[in-house]
Design an enzyme around this catalytic site. Structure first.
Site, mmCIF file in Angstrom:
data_model
loop_
_atom_site.group_PDB
_atom_site.id
_atom_site.type_symbol
_atom_site.label_atom_id
_atom_site.label_comp_id
_atom_site.label_asym_id
_atom_site.label_seq_id
_atom_site.Cartn_x
_atom_site.Cartn_y
_atom_site.Cartn_z
ATOM 1 N N HIS A 75 -3.343 -6.217 -3.909
ATOM 2 C CA HIS A 75 -2.430 -5.068 -3.817
ATOM 3 C C HIS A 75 -1.086 -5.423 -4.433
ATOM 4 O O HIS A 75 -0.630 -6.558 -4.352
ATOM 5 C CB HIS A 75 -2.218 -4.675 -2.356
ATOM 6 C CG HIS A 75 -3.461 -4.149 -1.695
ATOM 7 N ND1 HIS A 75 -3.561 -3.972 -0.339
ATOM 8 C CD2 HIS A 75 -4.648 -3.767 -2.204
ATOM 9 C CE1 HIS A 75 -4.757 -3.491 -0.044
ATOM 10 N NE2 HIS A 75 -5.439 -3.373 -1.161
ATOM 11 N N TYR A 204 2.100 -0.510 7.335
ATOM 12 C CA TYR A 204 2.741 -0.980 8.565
ATOM 13 C C TYR A 204 3.536 0.193 9.106
ATOM 14 O O TYR A 204 4.477 0.661 8.451
ATOM 15 C CB TYR A 204 3.698 -2.140 8.268
ATOM 16 C CG TYR A 204 3.008 -3.452 7.915
ATOM 17 C CD1 TYR A 204 2.758 -4.408 8.898
ATOM 18 C CD2 TYR A 204 2.628 -3.738 6.609
ATOM 19 C CE1 TYR A 204 2.146 -5.615 8.593
ATOM 20 C CE2 TYR A 204 2.010 -4.946 6.289
ATOM 21 C CZ TYR A 204 1.773 -5.874 7.296
ATOM 22 O OH TYR A 204 1.161 -7.071 6.982
ATOM 23 N N PRO A 296 0.877 -12.171 14.789
ATOM 24 C CA PRO A 296 0.089 -11.824 13.594
ATOM 25 C C PRO A 296 0.790 -10.917 12.583
ATOM 26 O O PRO A 296 0.314 -10.810 11.451
ATOM 27 C CB PRO A 296 -1.148 -11.126 14.181
ATOM 28 C CG PRO A 296 -0.716 -10.633 15.517
ATOM 29 C CD PRO A 296 0.311 -11.600 16.015
ATOM 30 N N LYS A 300 0.970 -14.692 8.707
ATOM 31 C CA LYS A 300 1.410 -15.981 8.158
ATOM 32 C C LYS A 300 0.595 -17.168 8.651
ATOM 33 O O LYS A 300 0.678 -18.267 8.086
ATOM 34 C CB LYS A 300 2.888 -16.231 8.517
ATOM 35 C CG LYS A 300 3.846 -15.352 7.771
ATOM 36 C CD LYS A 300 3.956 -15.785 6.325
ATOM 37 C CE LYS A 300 4.710 -14.787 5.493
ATOM 38 N NZ LYS A 300 4.182 -14.608 4.150
ATOM 39 N N TYR A 388 7.083 -12.076 2.277
ATOM 40 C CA TYR A 388 5.740 -11.565 2.545
ATOM 41 C C TYR A 388 4.703 -12.216 1.633
ATOM 42 O O TYR A 388 3.656 -12.661 2.089
ATOM 43 C CB TYR A 388 5.719 -10.037 2.390
ATOM 44 C CG TYR A 388 4.444 -9.411 2.939
ATOM 45 C CD1 TYR A 388 4.388 -8.919 4.244
ATOM 46 C CD2 TYR A 388 3.299 -9.332 2.156
ATOM 47 C CE1 TYR A 388 3.225 -8.362 4.751
ATOM 48 C CE2 TYR A 388 2.125 -8.782 2.657
ATOM 49 C CZ TYR A 388 2.100 -8.290 3.955
ATOM 50 O OH TYR A 388 0.943 -7.761 4.456
#
Ligand code: APR
Ligand code: PHB
Length: 394
Positions: A75, A204, A296, A300, A388
């Site tokens: 993505h 998210y 979570p 990571k 990220y």
């Protein structure tokens, strides 16, 4: 008693232990991996599923990326959804080409086991009683029983890759470890759904009712999460309740709704941040969840484990190549510098997106302002994106 000898004894066949064994093999260093669960259990445990760019690159460069490149989802970025609107963070553009790779942890594990076994690697599953001895000495050993016989493997080094409930960390003398932790008052309710993707990239979402996440596993299997009470029971969550909660928390002004389908798995996980320091004692080196845990959000955990064993493999390589112990001496400090940044990011994203009972209306307004800021300021977006997709390894 049978006795064997190996350079590195590895406890735990999770991502940390398996990747370490693979990297050591590529450096010509032999290892034995002892795992208490069966191969089927190890390969079947559902965990998070996002790989940092550095993790993907390392797996690719070391010959474990073939299936990943065929089957993973790549993505450009992620969506943040709040106050009924959806904002896109284009991580690929913001980080000079780094992507978000969605590939489940147990698929990484299957690939690592396959590559190790094909190379004649020694992984022993179903060993329930590993014990450590002599970690302060030059000749530490792993003891266990197998086939009714007491066994002992003498090692130069032991790698504790046995996760948060393992035996290695507990083998350290009392008082040698410092513990830093935070427990969150919420958990994640995770479901696997037989349906095509509801979204081209991860969503998210934060809503007055709590956090929700839309992720994916394959063109026909989706993975979704809801913030819940960590002490709740899946029995309290019939499918109807799960879907009405997802619809509510993911709702947008333009009428978006998730694609629904049969729910094939339900699981509640608690959330905590935890670091043990230092990550070395004598000839025992801790790596991955054995030393540190993240909530979570942001996925990571596996990536931090990969960064640890990459450093450990390099340090052991320097030792065997040129008797250079400096990297081994620095191992814990080198790991912890990056781990704490991963901890900070995971804590930050968790507190940004979840609702807590102790939150005041001020806290909610502040969360929404921060979401608006990180989706409109290029500087803030870049900071989010670089964390990220993964900070540099060194
Ligand atoms: N003896 C042998 N093996 C053990 C023992 C023991 N006493 N205790 C635990 N193990 C095994 C577990 O069964 C597991 O397979 O060690 C392995 C540890 O693997 P993980 O828990 O996956 O930890 P790690 O390899 O550090 O991976 C990092 O990333 O997404 C996160 O938490 C997630 O597991 C993930 C982690
Ligand atoms: C997952 O797909 O399991 C996943 C994705 C993103 C996260 C956490 C978990 O932040």
């Amino acid at each position: 008693m049978t006795s064997e000898r190996v350079a590195v004894g590895i406890v735990g066949a999770g991502p940390a232990g398996l990747l370490l064994s693979h990297l050591l093999h590529l450096a010509g260093i032999d290892s034995i991996v002892l795992e208490n669960r069966t191969r089927e259990d190890v390969e079947g445990t559902i965990r998070a599923g996002v790989l940092e760019q550095g993790t993907v690159d390392l797996l690719t460069e070391t010959g474990v990326g073939e299936r990943l490149h065929r089957e993973a989802f790549f993505h450009r970025g992620v969506y943040l959804r709040f106050a009924g609107t959806t904002r896109h963070i284009d991580m690929q553009e913001l980080t000079g080409g780094k992507r978000v790779t969605v590939y489940a942890q147990h698929e990484v594990i299957k690939d690592l086991i396959a590559v190790r076994l094909a190379a004649g690697g020694d992984i022993r599953f179903g060993i329930p009683d590993v014990a450590l001895e002599g970690i302060d000495s030059q000749r530490p050993a792993l003891r266990f029983s197998g086939g009714g016989v007491a066994r002992r493997i003498e090692c130069d080094f032991i790698a504790g890759c046995d996760g948060s409930h393992g035996v290695c960390r507990h083998s350290l003398p009392r008082g040698t470890l410092q513990r830093f932790d935070r427990v969150y008052p919420f958990g994640w309710f995770g479901v696997s759904v037989e349906a095509p993707p509801s979204s081209d990239e991860l969503i998210y979402a934060t809503h007055e009712r709590g956090f929700a996440l839309v992720s994916t596993r394959s063109p026909t299997l989706q993975r979704m999460y809801l913030q819940c009470d960590p002490n709740d029971d899946v029995a309290n969550w019939p499918d109807d309740r799960i879907w009405s909660e997802f619809r509510a928390r993911l709702e947008t002004h333009d009428g978006w709704a998730p694609i629904e389908g049969p729910i094939t798995q339900k699981l509640i996980v608690g959330m905590r941040s935890l670091v043990h320091e230092p990550m070395r004692h004598g000839r025992l080196f801790l790596a991955g969840d054995a030393a540190h845990i993240v909530p979570p959000t942001g996925a990571k955990g596996l990536n931090l484990a990969v960064a640890d064993v990459r450093l450990l493999a390099r340090a052991l390589d320097a030792f065997y190549r040129s008797k250079d112990e400096s990297r081994l001496a620095r191992y814990s400090d080198d790991c912890l510098r990056r781990i704490w940044k991963g901890q900070r990011f995971s804590w930050w994203l968790t507190t940004l997106l979840h609702r807590s009972e102790s939150d005041t209306p001020f806290d909610r307004r502040r969360q929404l302002a921060e979401l608006d800021y990180i989706t409109s300021s290029r500087a803030a977006m870049t900071s989010f994106a670089e964390n990220y997709v993964g900070l540099p390894f060194e």
